[in-house]
Design a protein around this motif. Sequence first.
Motif, PDB file in Angstrom:
ATOM      1  N   ARG A  56       0.850  -1.195   0.000  1.00  0.00           N
ATOM      2  CA  ARG A  56       0.000   0.000   0.000  1.00  0.00           C
ATOM      3  C   ARG A  56       0.882   1.240   0.000  1.00  0.00           C
ATOM      4  O   ARG A  56       1.677   1.444   0.920  1.00  0.00           O
ATOM      5  N   CYS A  57       0.745   2.059  -1.010  1.00  0.00           N
ATOM      6  CA  CYS A  57       1.523   3.289  -1.101  1.00  0.00           C
ATOM      7  C   CYS A  57       1.028   4.281  -0.047  1.00  0.00           C
ATOM      8  O   CYS A  57      -0.180   4.551   0.022  1.00  0.00           O
ATOM      9  N   PRO A  58       1.931   4.829   0.780  1.00  0.00           N
ATOM     10  CA  PRO A  58       1.487   5.773   1.805  1.00  0.00           C
ATOM     11  C   PRO A  58       0.974   7.085   1.222  1.00  0.00           C
ATOM     12  O   PRO A  58       0.224   7.797   1.869  1.00  0.00           O
ATOM     13  N   HIS A  59       1.320   7.369  -0.026  1.00  0.00           N
ATOM     14  CA  HIS A  59       0.882   8.601  -0.674  1.00  0.00           C
ATOM     15  C   HIS A  59      -0.534   8.477  -1.224  1.00  0.00           C
ATOM     16  O   HIS A  59      -1.377   9.342  -1.004  1.00  0.00           O
ATOM     17  N   ALA A  60      -0.802   7.378  -1.924  1.00  0.00           N
ATOM     18  CA  ALA A  60      -2.088   7.258  -2.617  1.00  0.00           C
ATOM     19  C   ALA A  60      -2.987   6.145  -2.096  1.00  0.00           C
ATOM     20  O   ALA A  60      -4.143   6.053  -2.504  1.00  0.00           O
ATOM     21  N   GLU A  70       6.257  -6.678  -9.693  1.00  0.00           N
ATOM     22  CA  GLU A  70       7.175  -5.624 -10.143  1.00  0.00           C
ATOM     23  C   GLU A  70       7.190  -4.468  -9.134  1.00  0.00           C
ATOM     24  O   GLU A  70       6.606  -3.412  -9.364  1.00  0.00           O
ATOM     25  N   TYR A  71       7.916  -4.692  -8.037  1.00  0.00           N
ATOM     26  CA  TYR A  71       7.983  -3.726  -6.945  1.00  0.00           C
ATOM     27  C   TYR A  71       9.285  -2.944  -6.919  1.00  0.00           C
ATOM     28  O   TYR A  71       9.390  -1.968  -6.192  1.00  0.00           O
ATOM     29  N   LEU A  72      10.280  -3.367  -7.669  1.00  0.00           N
ATOM     30  CA  LEU A  72      11.593  -2.751  -7.574  1.00  0.00           C
ATOM     31  C   LEU A  72      11.940  -1.935  -8.812  1.00  0.00           C
ATOM     32  O   LEU A  72      11.402  -2.167  -9.899  1.00  0.00           O
ATOM     33  N   THR A  73      12.858  -0.980  -8.624  1.00  0.00           N
ATOM     34  CA  THR A  73      13.383  -0.224  -9.759  1.00  0.00           C
ATOM     35  C   THR A  73      14.145  -1.198 -10.663  1.00  0.00           C
ATOM     36  O   THR A  73      14.533  -2.291 -10.231  1.00  0.00           O
ATOM     37  N   GLY A  77      17.563  -1.606  -6.811  1.00  0.00           N
ATOM     38  CA  GLY A  77      18.086  -0.898  -5.656  1.00  0.00           C
ATOM     39  C   GLY A  77      17.058  -0.253  -4.756  1.00  0.00           C
ATOM     40  O   GLY A  77      17.352   0.067  -3.602  1.00  0.00           O
ATOM     41  N   LEU A  78      15.847  -0.044  -5.249  1.00  0.00           N
ATOM     42  CA  LEU A  78      14.803   0.622  -4.475  1.00  0.00           C
ATOM     43  C   LEU A  78      13.451  -0.015  -4.767  1.00  0.00           C
ATOM     44  O   LEU A  78      13.254  -0.617  -5.827  1.00  0.00           O
ATOM     45  N   ILE A  79      12.523   0.164  -3.864  1.00  0.00           N
ATOM     46  CA  ILE A  79      11.129  -0.182  -4.102  1.00  0.00           C
ATOM     47  C   ILE A  79      10.502   1.021  -4.795  1.00  0.00           C
ATOM     48  O   ILE A  79      10.777   2.165  -4.426  1.00  0.00           O
ATOM     49  N   ALA A  80       9.679   0.778  -5.797  1.00  0.00           N
ATOM     50  CA  ALA A  80       9.082   1.871  -6.565  1.00  0.00           C
ATOM     51  C   ALA A  80       7.568   1.724  -6.643  1.00  0.00           C
ATOM     52  O   ALA A  80       7.048   0.630  -6.862  1.00  0.00           O
ATOM     53  N   CYS A  81       6.859   2.831  -6.466  1.00  0.00           N
ATOM     54  CA  CYS A  81       5.424   2.868  -6.725  1.00  0.00           C
ATOM     55  C   CYS A  81       5.257   3.152  -8.211  1.00  0.00           C
ATOM     56  O   CYS A  81       5.671   4.206  -8.693  1.00  0.00           O
ATOM     57  N   SER A  82       4.675   2.221  -8.923  1.00  0.00           N
ATOM     58  CA  SER A  82       4.559   2.388 -10.375  1.00  0.00           C
ATOM     59  C   SER A  82       3.473   3.389 -10.773  1.00  0.00           C
ATOM     60  O   SER A  82       3.380   3.770 -11.932  1.00  0.00           O
ATOM     61  N   SER A  85       5.561   7.166  -9.027  1.00  0.00           N
ATOM     62  CA  SER A  85       7.028   7.246  -9.041  1.00  0.00           C
ATOM     63  C   SER A  85       7.657   7.488  -7.674  1.00  0.00           C
ATOM     64  O   SER A  85       8.790   7.961  -7.598  1.00  0.00           O
ATOM     65  N   ALA A  86       6.964   7.191  -6.618  1.00  0.00           N
ATOM     66  CA  ALA A  86       7.571   7.283  -5.287  1.00  0.00           C
ATOM     67  C   ALA A  86       8.616   6.186  -5.167  1.00  0.00           C
ATOM     68  O   ALA A  86       8.451   5.091  -5.709  1.00  0.00           O
ATOM     69  N   LEU A  87       9.704   6.479  -4.456  1.00  0.00           N
ATOM     70  CA  LEU A  87      10.797   5.528  -4.274  1.00  0.00           C
ATOM     71  C   LEU A  87      11.028   5.296  -2.786  1.00  0.00           C
ATOM     72  O   LEU A  87      10.978   6.248  -1.995  1.00  0.00           O
ATOM     73  N   PHE A  88      11.299   4.040  -2.423  1.00  0.00           N
ATOM     74  CA  PHE A  88      11.446   3.664  -1.026  1.00  0.00           C
ATOM     75  C   PHE A  88      12.713   2.845  -0.825  1.00  0.00           C
ATOM     76  O   PHE A  88      13.053   1.992  -1.643  1.00  0.00           O
TER      77      PHE A  88
END
Length: 120
Positions: A56-60, A70-73, A77-82, A85-88
């Motif tokens: 669950r994206c904390p933004h949306a 498909e959770y990673l860049t 190297g990072l988790i990405a919200c597709s 474009s948030a990066l974690f």
Amino acid sequence: MSDDARVFATPAGVALGPIDDIADGAARNYVLQLRAGRFHGFVVRQGNAVVGYVDRCPHAGVSLARRLDEYLTPDGGLIACSWHSALFDIASGACVGGPCMGQSLTPWPVAIRDGIVTTA
């Protein structure tokens, strides 16, 4: 609650599957049907270590992946919200770029026991 309700935590000790089901440096989605409702989470594997987060994206408030697992860049190297474009950061879940600065993913405690990924 109904079976369609979404829940954001799981009990400890639920076997998710063999660690070999997750490629090293990749992530895998898990959906668990619990009495209280349905849980959506994902696990990232880095060598012999795993880290889990609520999907669950904390933004949306939406799932992070548009495509299954498909959770990673692209470089892993990072988790990405597709969606936005948030990066974690993988280790901490902290937002390191995008519209969610100052927020973090919700941890989902997981561990590897005898080659099986389980909830912790």
